[in-house]
Design a protein around this motif. Structure first.
Motif, short mmCIF file in Angstrom:
data_model
loop_
_atom_site.label_atom_id
_atom_site.label_comp_id
_atom_site.label_asym_id
_atom_site.label_seq_id
_atom_site.Cartn_x
_atom_site.Cartn_y
_atom_site.Cartn_z
N SER A 68 0.75 -1.41 -0.03
CA SER A 68 0.02 0.23 -0.27
C SER A 68 0.80 1.30 -0.11
O SER A 68 1.86 1.33 0.45
N LYS A 69 0.24 2.20 -0.50
CA LYS A 69 1.16 3.48 -0.72
C LYS A 69 0.46 4.64 0.32
O LYS A 69 -0.61 4.75 0.35
N TRP A 70 1.36 5.38 0.98
CA TRP A 70 0.86 6.02 2.08
C TRP A 70 1.84 7.62 1.96
O TRP A 70 2.91 7.57 1.34
N SER A 80 -2.74 10.49 3.29
CA SER A 80 -3.70 9.27 2.81
C SER A 80 -3.18 8.27 2.61
O SER A 80 -1.76 7.94 2.65
N SER A 82 -3.66 4.28 -0.08
CA SER A 82 -4.19 3.41 -0.96
C SER A 82 -3.86 1.98 -0.94
O SER A 82 -2.53 1.77 -0.94
N THR A 84 -3.18 -1.19 -2.87
CA THR A 84 -2.92 -1.29 -4.31
C THR A 84 -2.82 -2.96 -4.48
O THR A 84 -2.42 -3.36 -5.65
N LEU A 90 -9.56 -2.98 -3.87
CA LEU A 90 -8.75 -1.43 -3.80
C LEU A 90 -9.48 -0.59 -2.95
O LEU A 90 -10.71 -0.64 -2.89
N TYR A 91 -8.92 0.18 -2.32
CA TYR A 91 -9.53 1.09 -1.17
C TYR A 91 -8.31 2.19 -0.97
O TYR A 91 -7.30 2.03 -1.25
N SER A 92 -8.87 3.40 -0.75
CA SER A 92 -8.25 4.65 -0.49
C SER A 92 -8.85 5.70 0.62
O SER A 92 -10.19 5.53 0.53
N SER A 93 -7.94 6.37 1.33
CA SER A 93 -8.61 7.16 2.06
C SER A 93 -7.94 8.08 2.83
O SER A 93 -6.60 8.11 2.59
N ASP A 94 -8.28 9.45 3.01
CA ASP A 94 -7.56 10.27 3.66
C ASP A 94 -7.40 10.18 5.23
O ASP A 94 -8.17 9.39 5.89
N ASP A 111 -12.17 8.58 5.70
CA ASP A 111 -13.07 8.01 4.81
C ASP A 111 -14.36 8.82 4.48
O ASP A 111 -15.62 8.46 4.84
#
Length: 157
Positions: A68-70, A80, A82, A84, A90-94, A111
């Motif tokens: 995951s990318k931070w 944030s 994501s 990956t 797939l999910y991403s959030s601030d 979220d």
């Protein structure tokens, strides 16, 4: 006179008590600046991870966080992440985050909510901070035992 002394001692007691809550402490700005930038969560490890599944941050299986990318922005404590991993949803959030003087990493997953409206968050130990790596350690209960879950981050150049 007796009432005045009781009230004064009560007020003195309230004023002299300090909070030990990790969310009500001073910030470690130097460490926050060191975390600024883009990171990849390279590994999630805990005892018996090959046998026991763990939902990280109450979202998905911890293996889904690998890769995951931070992003951490230190001047406003926003960021944030994501997920990956192609074998997971797939999910991403601030997020909002900060590091306190005790070396604890405090994070809220927003979220689509404003930070003031999010009532829960996560407090993790921040260890082994270098220019290119750091670790977050979460203490969770797995099968009734307190277990340390280590999240290993590497800088994404």
């Amino acid at each position: 006179m007796k009432k005045v002394l009781i009230i004064m001692s009560f007020v003195f007691t309230l004023v002299s008590c300090k909070s030990t809550s990790p969310v009500e402490t001073k910030l470690d700005m130097k460490t926050e600046v060191a975390l600024k930038g883009d990171w990849i969560l390279s590994q999630v490890s805990y005892p018996n991870s090959q046998y026991v599944k763990l939902n990280s941050f109450d979202l998905v299986d911890s293996n889904c966080f690998v890769g995951s990318k931070w992003n951490f922005i230190s001047n406003n404590n926003k960021g944030s992440f994501s997920l990956t991993n192609s074998s997971c949803s797939l999910y991403s959030s601030d997020i909002t985050w900060y590091v306190n003087k005790e070396g604890r990493f405090v994070m809220k997953i927003l979220d689509a909510e404003k930070a003031k409206r999010v009532g829960t968050g996560y407090v993790l130990d921040l260890v082994n901070v270098t220019e290119t790596t750091f670790q977050l350690i979460d203490h969770v209960s797995i099968a009734g035992k307190n277990t340390a879950v280590t999240y290993q981050f590497v800088r994404n150049n």
